[in-house]
Design a protein around this motif. Structure first.
Motif, PDB file in Angstrom:
ATOM      1  N   PRO A   1       0.799  -1.236   0.000  1.00 54.42           N
ATOM      2  CA  PRO A   1       0.000   0.000   0.000  1.00 54.42           C
ATOM      3  C   PRO A   1       0.827   1.278   0.000  1.00 54.42           C
ATOM      4  O   PRO A   1       0.501   2.231  -0.718  1.00 54.42           O
ATOM      5  CB  PRO A   1      -0.819  -0.134   1.286  1.00 54.42           C
ATOM      6  N   LYS A   2       1.889   1.315   0.805  1.00 51.61           N
ATOM      7  CA  LYS A   2       2.702   2.529   0.905  1.00 51.61           C
ATOM      8  C   LYS A   2       3.220   2.958  -0.460  1.00 51.61           C
ATOM      9  O   LYS A   2       3.126   4.148  -0.829  1.00 51.61           O
ATOM     10  CB  LYS A   2       3.872   2.283   1.861  1.00 51.61           C
TER      11      LYS A   2
ATOM     12  N   CYS B   1      -3.679   7.715   6.705  1.00 50.63           N
ATOM     13  CA  CYS B   1      -4.460   6.598   7.247  1.00 50.63           C
ATOM     14  C   CYS B   1      -3.679   5.294   7.137  1.00 50.63           C
ATOM     15  O   CYS B   1      -3.712   4.453   8.045  1.00 50.63           O
ATOM     16  CB  CYS B   1      -5.793   6.480   6.507  1.00 50.63           C
ATOM     17  N   ASP B   2      -2.973   5.128   6.028  1.00 45.20           N
ATOM     18  CA  ASP B   2      -2.160   3.926   5.832  1.00 45.20           C
ATOM     19  C   ASP B   2      -1.078   3.822   6.901  1.00 45.20           C
ATOM     20  O   ASP B   2      -0.849   2.751   7.476  1.00 45.20           O
ATOM     21  CB  ASP B   2      -1.527   3.954   4.437  1.00 45.20           C
ATOM     22  N   ARG B   3      -0.402   4.937   7.183  1.00 44.16           N
ATOM     23  CA  ARG B   3       0.640   4.942   8.214  1.00 44.16           C
ATOM     24  C   ARG B   3       0.032   4.689   9.600  1.00 44.16           C
ATOM     25  O   ARG B   3       0.638   4.029  10.436  1.00 44.16           O
ATOM     26  CB  ARG B   3       1.389   6.275   8.211  1.00 44.16           C
ATOM     27  N   TYR B   4      -1.173   5.215   9.840  1.00 40.59           N
ATOM     28  CA  TYR B   4      -1.850   4.996  11.130  1.00 40.59           C
ATOM     29  C   TYR B   4      -2.134   3.513  11.344  1.00 40.59           C
ATOM     30  O   TYR B   4      -1.849   2.961  12.412  1.00 40.59           O
ATOM     31  CB  TYR B   4      -3.147   5.796  11.173  1.00 40.59           C
ATOM     32  N   VAL B   5      -2.684   2.864  10.318  1.00 42.70           N
ATOM     33  CA  VAL B   5      -3.005   1.441  10.439  1.00 42.70           C
ATOM     34  C   VAL B   5      -1.724   0.626  10.601  1.00 42.70           C
ATOM     35  O   VAL B   5      -1.669  -0.318  11.398  1.00 42.70           O
ATOM     36  CB  VAL B   5      -3.812   0.959   9.210  1.00 42.70           C
TER      37      VAL B   5
ATOM     38  N   MET C   1      -5.749  -2.937   5.042  1.00 44.64           N
ATOM     39  CA  MET C   1      -5.269  -2.243   3.845  1.00 44.64           C
ATOM     40  C   MET C   1      -5.097  -3.236   2.694  1.00 44.64           C
ATOM     41  O   MET C   1      -3.999  -3.481   2.195  1.00 44.64           O
ATOM     42  CB  MET C   1      -3.958  -1.515   4.149  1.00 44.64           C
ATOM     43  N   THR C   2      -6.191  -3.808   2.264  1.00 41.25           N
ATOM     44  CA  THR C   2      -6.178  -4.749   1.145  1.00 41.25           C
ATOM     45  C   THR C   2      -6.035  -3.991  -0.171  1.00 41.25           C
ATOM     46  O   THR C   2      -6.287  -2.777  -0.224  1.00 41.25           O
ATOM     47  CB  THR C   2      -7.466  -5.569   1.120  1.00 41.25           C
TER      48      THR C   2
ATOM     49  N   LEU D   1      -7.806  17.457   8.989  1.00 45.95           N
ATOM     50  CA  LEU D   1      -8.239  16.770  10.203  1.00 45.95           C
ATOM     51  C   LEU D   1      -7.917  15.279  10.148  1.00 45.95           C
ATOM     52  O   LEU D   1      -7.542  14.680  11.164  1.00 45.95           O
ATOM     53  CB  LEU D   1      -9.743  16.975  10.413  1.00 45.95           C
ATOM     54  N   ILE D   2      -8.043  14.670   8.964  1.00 53.00           N
ATOM     55  CA  ILE D   2      -7.695  13.255   8.812  1.00 53.00           C
ATOM     56  C   ILE D   2      -6.213  13.044   9.100  1.00 53.00           C
ATOM     57  O   ILE D   2      -5.821  12.121   9.828  1.00 53.00           O
ATOM     58  CB  ILE D   2      -8.045  12.751   7.396  1.00 53.00           C
ATOM     59  N   VAL D   3      -5.384  13.926   8.537  1.00 51.50           N
ATOM     60  CA  VAL D   3      -3.934  13.813   8.740  1.00 51.50           C
ATOM     61  C   VAL D   3      -3.576  14.034  10.214  1.00 51.50           C
ATOM     62  O   VAL D   3      -2.818  13.250  10.803  1.00 51.50           O
ATOM     63  CB  VAL D   3      -3.183  14.828   7.842  1.00 51.50           C
ATOM     64  N   VAL D   4      -4.125  15.081  10.807  1.00 59.87           N
ATOM     65  CA  VAL D   4      -3.807  15.406  12.204  1.00 59.87           C
ATOM     66  C   VAL D   4      -4.266  14.290  13.143  1.00 59.87           C
ATOM     67  O   VAL D   4      -3.520  13.858  14.038  1.00 59.87           O
ATOM     68  CB  VAL D   4      -4.445  16.748  12.611  1.00 59.87           C
TER      69      VAL D   4
END
Length: 312
Positions: A58-59, A120-124, A136-137, A212-215
């Motif tokens: 994903p990254k 979001c990918d880094r958060y998961v 993250m399929t 806001l998603i990033v923060v």
């Protein structure tokens, strides 16, 4: 009648960065080198990611699309700048100006949502590592990227509809190197209130939502990392998202300073300098941060080169 598009102007004049002929030659060479670096570098990044199975995650899927966006984004206005420097002409057609801004708006909006998806990918990956592959399929990643492009396209159409409502019947000189919407509002001889709402409302929603998603993603990452006891593990967790955090900070920082400060008493020269940062330098910085400073990408590049050498 004032709201109808009764434009009598067929072209605009882009003043560019300077009127000095000697500086124009220097700028032509500089922008040509920048554009060639962006084109060759981003195409090379895309090829490496597609060719290396180790980077099929994903990254790097998101990074591949970020490289594609930087390539497209730069191609919207840099070739026009180069042609103007060579030909000595600074004119751009009315429809060409509107299309140029529409593409800039589309790619900028898409990049905002793509950066949010990468957060979001880094958060998961950091906060839920055991569930990462299940969450993250490939399907989820494709949906996130597709949604980013669709939202960028919709936002661009809304902006274009606002621009088409404007009438231009007076000055046609734009003190910039591309068709900036704030300057188009100033040149319009019709009421711009409704068009400004069509531009500001979706742009504001996009900026606030993605920010806001990033923060929130990085707050979750910070809280998770602080609970890690081992210093080395903390460092490794921060290192996995350092590149993205750097890009996000530079991207949002320059865009916010450019457009929040773009008032009637704001110096246009300063606005152009800030615009240069996120339109010309950000693609270069993205390339450096995500590829040149990326160990996995460099190792993949070495493997591809070695395979080509031994294949011969």
């Amino acid at each position: 009648m004032a709201d109808r598009n009764v434009s009598v102007i067929t072209e605009f004049v882009l003043l560019g960065l300077t009127d000095n002929p000697e500086l124009n030659l220097v700028l032509f060479v500089l922008f040509l080198l920048i554009y060639l670096t962006i084109v060759v570098g981003n195409i090379w990044v895309i090829i490496i990611i597609l060719a290396s199975t180790q980077l099929h995650c994903p990254k790097y899927f998101f990074l591949c699309h970020l490289a594609f966006l930087d390539l497209c984004y730069s191609s919207v206005f840099i070739p026009k700048m180069l042609v103007n420097y060579v030909a000595g002409q600074k004119a751009i057609s009315y429809h060409g100006c509107l299309l140029q801004y529409s593409f800039v708006s589309m790619f900028l909006t898409t990049e905002c949502f793509l950066l949010a998806a990468m957060a979001c990918d880094r958060y998961v990956a950091i906060c839920h590592p055991l569930h990462y592959k299940g969450l993250m399929t490939p399907t989820v990643c494709i949906h996130l990227v597709t949604t980013s492009y669709l939202l960028g396209y919709v936002n661009s159409l809304i902006h274009l509809s606002g621009l088409l409502r404007l009438s231009f019947c007076g000055p046609n000189i734009i003190n910039h190197y591309f068709c900036d919407i704030l300057l188009l509002f100033q040149l319009s001889c019709s009421d711009t209130q409704y068009s400004e709402v069509l531009v500001i409302a979706p742009s504001g929603m996009t900026s606030v939502t993605t920010f806001l998603i990033v923060v929130s993603s990085y707050l979750g990452i910070l809280l998770t990392v602080l609970r890690i006891q081992a210093i080395r593990s903390r460092y490794k967790a921060f290192a996995t998202c350092a590149s993205h955090l750097t890009v996000v900070t530079l991207f949002y920082g320059t865009v916010i300073f450019t457009y929040l400060g773009a008032s009637s008493d704001y110096r246009q020269d300063r606005t152009k300098i800030l615009s240069m940062f996120y339109t010309l330098l950000m693609p270069i910085l993205n390339l450096l941060i995500y590829s040149v400073k990326n160990t996995e990408a460099k190792e993949a590049m070495k493997r591809i080169i070695m395979r080509k050498i031994f294949a011969q």
